[in-house]
Structures are given as structure tokens and as C-alpha cells.
Enzyme design. Structure first.
Site, mmCIF file in Angstrom:
data_model
loop_
_atom_site.group_PDB
_atom_site.id
_atom_site.type_symbol
_atom_site.label_atom_id
_atom_site.label_comp_id
_atom_site.label_asym_id
_atom_site.label_seq_id
_atom_site.Cartn_x
_atom_site.Cartn_y
_atom_site.Cartn_z
ATOM 1 N N GLU A 1 8.232 -21.744 6.891
ATOM 2 C CA GLU A 1 8.542 -20.867 8.019
ATOM 3 C C GLU A 1 9.719 -21.385 8.848
ATOM 4 O OE1 GLU A 1 5.896 -21.916 11.849
ATOM 5 O OE2 GLU A 1 4.772 -20.947 10.244
ATOM 6 N N GLU B 1 0.802 -1.220 0.000
ATOM 7 C CA GLU B 1 0.000 0.000 0.000
ATOM 8 C C GLU B 1 0.841 1.278 0.000
ATOM 9 O OE1 GLU B 1 -2.410 -0.709 3.426
ATOM 10 O OE2 GLU B 1 -3.945 -1.785 2.296
#
Length: 306
Positions: free
Chosen positions: A121, A90
Site C-alpha cells: 500500500e 459483480e
């Protein structure tokens, strides 16, 4: 989001523990469950308040590193990584942050944005390799996010970035976690147990989203990418944003709609330059004036008023 390999023989992270209050949540009436889950998310937002000072310090330190160059790097796995990727995505349209100065290291790569990637992960070596490939240095800033604060991928990336001189920020929901110890600016969001044990897309994720949005917004404020409460560097890529750009200049530069639109066109869509064109400068003068003011539009306009 937190695997058993992430925790090893260490005590359960707070986000992994079962809350006695919600031990039979699936049997609750739906309306009561909705009320309780809403309260949990409110608690997630409240958990950010004790971290405000650290967030402010981190933003100021990051701004000093990113003033003229350097990259902003988000790193994480699972929900935490996706929230970091969302926050980063954004910044270019909202604040005009250069895309080439934005990096996202998500465990499992781009595919992990929409689906789980098995064991990603836990791959600390992959994180270290990704950091090495970026050639991070003292002008760069890394934000690592992990609810448990112990995710191997995230922890390895933050440590590797710190070793290369980058500024590091660690956001975690578990007190005393390794990520908080490894980061120069540790942001603890102590959200505690979840309504569904281990489901950190819930309260912990809400707190992370709030903290990430605040941190990046504070950073953009310090980098002067907001002018008088407006998104002066936004990328007006659609009709809604083009109308917003015109409205911004009309309101702040006392110009008509036609004058504002013409100035924006003449400035190539750069609203700072457009504001200076409306103040009477030509394009070359506007660019030189803004450069001399260090990109600070108010300072540039004040200089014209003298």
C-alpha cells in the site's frame, strides 16, 4: 488497513483513533458487544446519506465518459481495495458490463485479495506504473477507495489518472484527506472511530461497500443497463439466471414461458433483442431498431407502437 507510513507525521486519521466507548470492548458480554457492533454498522450506512448528492453527480459524470467506450477502473489497498474489486467483479454478470472495460488495481496484485502483501500500500511508484501501463485517457473513469484517504498507492494512482485526463472519484472516511482533494468527485463517508481502532473492515468498510454499490448501480442505470427495474443485460450463465431471464420476459413482454425461452435462444441470450423478437421483429430488424434507439429498449419498443 492504514499503516504508520501512510500517516507520517500528520494527525491520526479518524478511523485510527481509539473510541473511549470501546476501550474495554473485549470485556463486554458477547450479546452487548453484538448489539454495539450492529449499531456501529448502522452508523456506517447512515454516513453515506450526506454523500448522496456527490454520488449522483459522480455517476452522471462517469456515464457521460463511458457512454460509448472507456474503462471503469477501481483502485485501492487492503480492505478498501478488496471492496472495490468485489464491486467491479459483480458488474459483468449483473449488468453485462464488458470485462475488457473493467480494471482493478489492487496494491500487491491479485495475491492481495486473500492475504496481506507487505508494504504494497506504500508503493506509489507501482501505482504510477500500473496507470501508465493502462494508457488511461479522457474516456476512462477511476474510482479510488481508502479509509484514511492517504494510502500512497491509491493516492498516486488517482493523481496519475487525473493527469492523463481520466475522470476520478475518491471515496474516503477521513475529512480533509489528500484523496478527497485529488479526486474530481470527492465522496466523504465520515464514519469516525471504529469499535476496534484502525479496523476499517468494520464500520468504514460497511460505508464503502454501500457507496460503491450505489455508485456503480447509479452508473448502470444512466447507461441504460436496467430495464423496468430488471437486469436486462445480465449474463445468464447458470440455470437460476436462465430461469430469471425467462421470467423477466414473461412478466414484461406478456409472453408464455415457451415463447420467452425461444426468443432468448434466437437472440443468442441477449435479452434486449429477445424482447424485440417477441414484439414481432426478426433478429436483423431487432438489432437495427435497438441501435437506432441508442440501446434504449423502451424507446425501441415505443417506436414500434407508433
Amino acid at each position: 488497513m492504514n499503516s504508520s507510513s501512510e500517516m507520517g507525521s500528520a494527525p491520526l486519521a479518524a478511523t485510527e483513533r481509539l473510541s473511549p466507548r470501546f476501550a474495554a470492548l473485549e470485556r463486554w458480554p458477547t450479546r452487548e458487544a453484538a448489539e454495539a457492533l450492529w449499531q456501529e454498522h448502522l452508523a456506517g450506512v447512515a454516513a453515506v446519506q450526506p454523500a448522496l448528492g456527490v454520488l449522483a453527480e459522480a455517476a452522471e459524470a462517469a456515464a457521460a465518459r463511458l457512454e460509448d467506450s472507456g474503462r471503469l477502473v477501481y483502485v485501492g489497498a487492503g480492505t478498501s481495495g478488496r471492496l472495490g474489486a468485489l464491486d467491479g467483479a459483480e458488474l459483468p454478470p449483473t449488468f453485462g458490463w464488458p470485462r475488457e472495460r473493467l480494471c482493478v488495481l489492487l496494491a500487491g496484485g491479485a495475491a492481495a485479495l486473500t492475504q496481506a502483501v507487505e508494504n504494497a500500500e506504500d508503493d506509489a511508484a507501482a501505482a504510477e506504473a500500473a496507470v501508465a501501463e493502462l494508457h488511461l485517457g479522457t474516456h476512462d473513469v477511476m474510482i479510488g477507495v481508502a479509509a484514511s484517504g492517504a494510502t500512497p498507492f491509491t493516492l498516486a494512482a488517482v493523481r496519475a489518472a487525473a493527469d492523463r485526463g481520466a475522470l476520478t472519484v475518491g471515496i474516503a472516511n477521513s475529512p480533509g484527506s489528500p484523496l478527497l482533494a485529488a479526486a474530481a468527485h470527492p465522496v466523504l463517508l465520515a464514519t469516525g472511530t471504529e469499535a476496534i481502532a484502525g479496523s476499517t473492515r468494520m464500520k468504514a468498510g460497511t460505508a464503502q461497500k454501500v457507496a460503491l454499490t450505489m455508485l456503480s448501480t447509479l452508473l448502470m442505470l444512466r447507461l441504460r443497463r436496467v430495464w423496468r427495474g430488471l437486469m436486462i443485460d445480465m449474463d445468464a450463465t447458470n440455470e437460476k439466471l436462465r430461469r430469471r431471464a425467462v421470467r423477466m420476459l414473461r412478466e414484461r413482454a406478456s409472453a408464455s414461458e415457451e415463447e420467452a425461452a425461444a426468443a432468448i435462444a434466437a437472440a443468442g441470450g441477449k435479452l434486449r433483442i429477445a424482447a424485440l423478437l417477441l414484439a414481432g421483429l426478426d433478429r436483423e430488424q431487432a438489432e437495427a431498431t435497438l441501435l437506432a434507439a441508442g440501446g434504449d429498449l423502451d424507446r425501441a419498443l415505443e417506436g414500434l407502437a407508433r
